[in-house]
Enzyme design. Structure first.
Site, PDB file in Angstrom:
ATOM      1  N   SER A 135      17.848 -30.860  -1.610  1.00 42.98           N
ATOM      2  CA  SER A 135      16.422 -30.580  -1.703  1.00 42.98           C
ATOM      3  C   SER A 135      15.747 -31.228  -0.512  1.00 42.98           C
ATOM      4  O   SER A 135      16.280 -32.185   0.074  1.00 42.98           O
ATOM      5  CB  SER A 135      15.852 -31.178  -2.998  1.00 42.98           C
ATOM      6  OG  SER A 135      14.433 -31.150  -3.010  1.00 42.98           O
ATOM      7  N   TYR A 148      15.044 -38.035  -9.485  1.00 42.62           N
ATOM      8  CA  TYR A 148      15.508 -36.806  -8.840  1.00 42.62           C
ATOM      9  C   TYR A 148      15.615 -37.026  -7.335  1.00 42.62           C
ATOM     10  O   TYR A 148      16.621 -36.657  -6.719  1.00 42.62           O
ATOM     11  CB  TYR A 148      14.552 -35.655  -9.136  1.00 42.62           C
ATOM     12  CG  TYR A 148      14.960 -34.359  -8.481  1.00 42.62           C
ATOM     13  CD1 TYR A 148      15.968 -33.574  -9.025  1.00 42.62           C
ATOM     14  CD2 TYR A 148      14.350 -33.929  -7.301  1.00 42.62           C
ATOM     15  CE1 TYR A 148      16.365 -32.388  -8.419  1.00 42.62           C
ATOM     16  CE2 TYR A 148      14.735 -32.742  -6.692  1.00 42.62           C
ATOM     17  CZ  TYR A 148      15.748 -31.982  -7.259  1.00 42.62           C
ATOM     18  OH  TYR A 148      16.132 -30.816  -6.637  1.00 42.62           O
TER      19      TYR A 148
END
Length: 276
Positions: A135, A148
């Site tokens: 990401s 995350y």
């Protein structure tokens, strides 16, 4: 040339879209999912070209078995795409121990186990391409996604190290770094910590900054992943979406300016030369 593609988390989101994109053009796909019933329509449509395997990537032993099943079934393993994972929403203070452990278990260790399982096969073949779906939040951070962020930073570090270790074996590594996309990553697939009202303002500020421009169209990523897979010399890192590069550019410009401003202190911390 027909390739064999192994994809985790293939029941929805990027995994599902990419699996079908590969199948449409004639590749063979090993599609893993916790619930393979979600893949039944692809099996009906593409028949023997797809091998669905029920898999929870947290189970290391079953991950190794899935890779071996894929190799035995199709005879080769050209590409492994570690796509399985989810987002945990919550500030650092709000995140419970179990939520933190589960996030790292899936996003980091799940990716690590499948990678480790694939490496002996690819070394024996003398070729292969491991693609890790990380990401933009593996390079920069947003509040309310601390664990995350941490999981994707870890995958970045593991994979960059891996690339330097396996290049002589003919194995390539690519980190795909999407910005936000309109999948269900932030919806049904997400986990939310119990909110503390003290952080409501943090969440409100974050929501204000996440404009429509931040969110990309998942369908548009299919052509991009095909190009990455087909590239003879693929990049170690590639952004998916238009947000990541300018965002990271600004953040790293600011970091470099700060480090330069503190250079004198940093160098003084080195101390005098030592005779070894």
């Amino acid at each position: 040339m027909t390739k064999t593609i192994f994809i985790t988390g293939a029941s929805k989101g990027f995994g599902r879209l990419w699996a079908e994109a590969f199948l449409k053009r004639g590749d063979r796909v090993v599609a893993t999912a916790r619930n393979t019933d979600a893949l039944s329509d692809l099996v009906d449509k593409y028949g023997d070209a797809i091998l669905p395997i029920q898999l929870n990537v947290n189970d290391r032993e079953k991950g190794f078995a899935a890779i071996q099943q894929a190799k035995a079934h199709f005879g080769t393993l050209d590409v492994v795409i570690n796509n399985a994972g989810y987002g945990l929403f919550g500030t650092i203070e709000e995140t419970s121990e179990q939520e933190a452990r589960d996030q790292i278990e899936t996003n980091v260790f799940g990716t690590l186990w499948i990678t480790q399982a694939a490496l002996p096969v690819m070394r024996e073949q003398g070729f292969g391409h491991i693609i890790q779906v990380t990401s933009v939040l593996g390079l920069v951070t947003l509040p309310n996604l601390g664990l995350y962020n941490a999981s994707k930073f870890a995958v970045e570090a593991i994979s960059e190290t891996l690339a330097s270790e396996v290049s002589d074996f003919g194995i390539k590594v690519t980190l795909v770094e999407p910005n936000g996309f309109s999948t269900d990553w932030g919806g049904p697939s997400a986990v939310h910590s119990k909110a503390l009202p003290q952080y409501d303002a943090v969440r409100a500020k974050l929501a204000e900054g996440l404009t429509e421009d931040f969110v990309g169209d998942p369908e548009a990523t299919s052509e991009a992943i095909l190009k990455v897979v087909d590239e003879e010399n693929p990049p170690l890192r590639i952004f998916f979406g238009k947000v990541g590069l300018p965002w990271v550019n600004q953040v790293y410009t600011d970091r470099l300016a700060t480090w330069e401003a503190w250079r004198e202190v940093s160098e003084a911390a080195h101390g005098g030369a030592k005779v070894l």
